[in-house]
Scaffold this active site. Structure first.
Site, short mmCIF file in Angstrom:
data_model
loop_
_atom_site.label_atom_id
_atom_site.label_comp_id
_atom_site.label_asym_id
_atom_site.label_seq_id
_atom_site.Cartn_x
_atom_site.Cartn_y
_atom_site.Cartn_z
N CYS A 111 0.82 -1.16 -0.13
CA CYS A 111 -0.30 0.21 0.11
C CYS A 111 0.75 1.18 0.04
O CYS A 111 1.62 1.72 -1.03
CB CYS A 111 -0.97 0.02 1.22
SG CYS A 111 -2.30 0.98 0.79
N HIS A 213 -3.59 -5.29 0.31
CA HIS A 213 -3.12 -5.62 1.80
C HIS A 213 -3.06 -7.20 1.90
O HIS A 213 -4.13 -7.66 2.46
CB HIS A 213 -4.09 -4.78 2.80
CG HIS A 213 -3.83 -3.48 3.03
ND1 HIS A 213 -2.75 -2.99 3.84
CD2 HIS A 213 -4.21 -2.52 2.65
CE1 HIS A 213 -2.66 -1.69 3.80
NE2 HIS A 213 -3.55 -1.13 2.83
N GLU A 215 -1.81 -8.90 4.01
CA GLU A 215 -1.52 -9.18 5.38
C GLU A 215 -2.79 -9.40 6.01
O GLU A 215 -2.96 -9.97 6.92
CB GLU A 215 -0.61 -8.30 6.01
CG GLU A 215 -1.10 -6.92 6.64
CD GLU A 215 -1.41 -5.95 5.41
OE1 GLU A 215 -1.07 -6.04 4.23
OE2 GLU A 215 -1.76 -4.85 5.67
#
Ligand code: MN
Length: 243
Positions: A111, A213, A215
């Protein structure tokens, strides 16, 4: 061999009314690194002069998400819809990026991290994704990290190999995007409206930035570990063949 050390950059926040500033980022970045065999080490945005020593102590660097990079770093004045910025973080991360590149360390950006890579390489950003730039929803409402829009992956790219796919569905929590890619970068993923969703390096050490994202998603969608896995693979290769 012991786990490779992965520096993870952080946001600066003021929590509560204590007179202090906290260095924070999502724990899920660390979990992704740990799950792929790395030792995650979060680092505060400190004096940029210390960045080379941090790079020397690391095997790879993960630039995490966060506020906007100030447009002065790509030669623009701030537009009205620019979000919050963090001068200290910009300075430290740009210094850390240069130091890590000089050492030949693999780098993953997520990001803001992807955008930071692009700015450090001389590229520019869309300061705000207005309707003239993009027609799709890149700021999904739900904060659960669920995949939201598709991206096409360029054939032969790090991402296409990592996902073993020509397209993947990703979450989307950004109001900015890469505009002109930096000289040593190529865009390797695009959403259906043509917006850049990833950059990769064309020279030097392994370099990947993704606009989404992973994660936030890999617990529920295991395939989103792919960027972390590819990063740690590159880190392990670089350790075996020092620059
Ligand atoms: Mn998006």
């Amino acid at each position: 061999m012991n786990r490779p050390r992965i520096l993870i950059t952080t946001s600066t926040g003021q929590t509560g009314d204590l007179r202090r500033f906290d260095a924070v980022t999502g724990r899920n970045y660390s979990e992704g690194v740990l799950a792929c065999g790395g030792l995650p080490l979060m680092v505060a945005s400190l004096d940029p002069a210390a960045a080379p020593e941090f790079a020397a102590a690391a095997d790879g660097v993960l630039f995490s998400g966060g506020v906007d990079v100030h447009p002065r770093h790509y030669g623009q004045e701030p537009v009205r819809d620019l979000g919050r910025v963090d001068a200290g973080r910009d300075a430290f991360e740009l210094a850390l990026y240069r130091a890590a590149r000089e050492r030949g360390l693999p780098i993953l950006g997520i990001c803001r991290g992807e955008q930071l890579i692009n700015v450090a390489e001389g590229g520019t950003l869309h300061q705000h994704i207005h309707e003239g730039i993009s027609t799709l929803d890149h700021s999904q409402d739900a904060g659960d990290g669920e995949p939201h829009h598709t991206v096409r992956l360029e054939e032969g790219s790090i991402l296409a190999r990592a996902f073993s796919a020509a397209a993947v569905t990703v979450n989307s929590y950004h109001h900015q995007a890469v505009d002109r890619p930096g000289a040593s970068l190529r865009v390797t993923a695009r959403s259906a409206d043509g917006l850049a969703e990833a950059v990769e390096g064309t020279e030097g050490a392994w370099l990947l930035g993704v606009q989404w994202h992973p994660e936030m998603s890999f617990r529920q969608h295991e395939q989103q570990l792919a960027p972390f896995r590819a990063f740690l693979d590159a880190v392990n290769r670089a350790r075996l063949q020092p620059a």
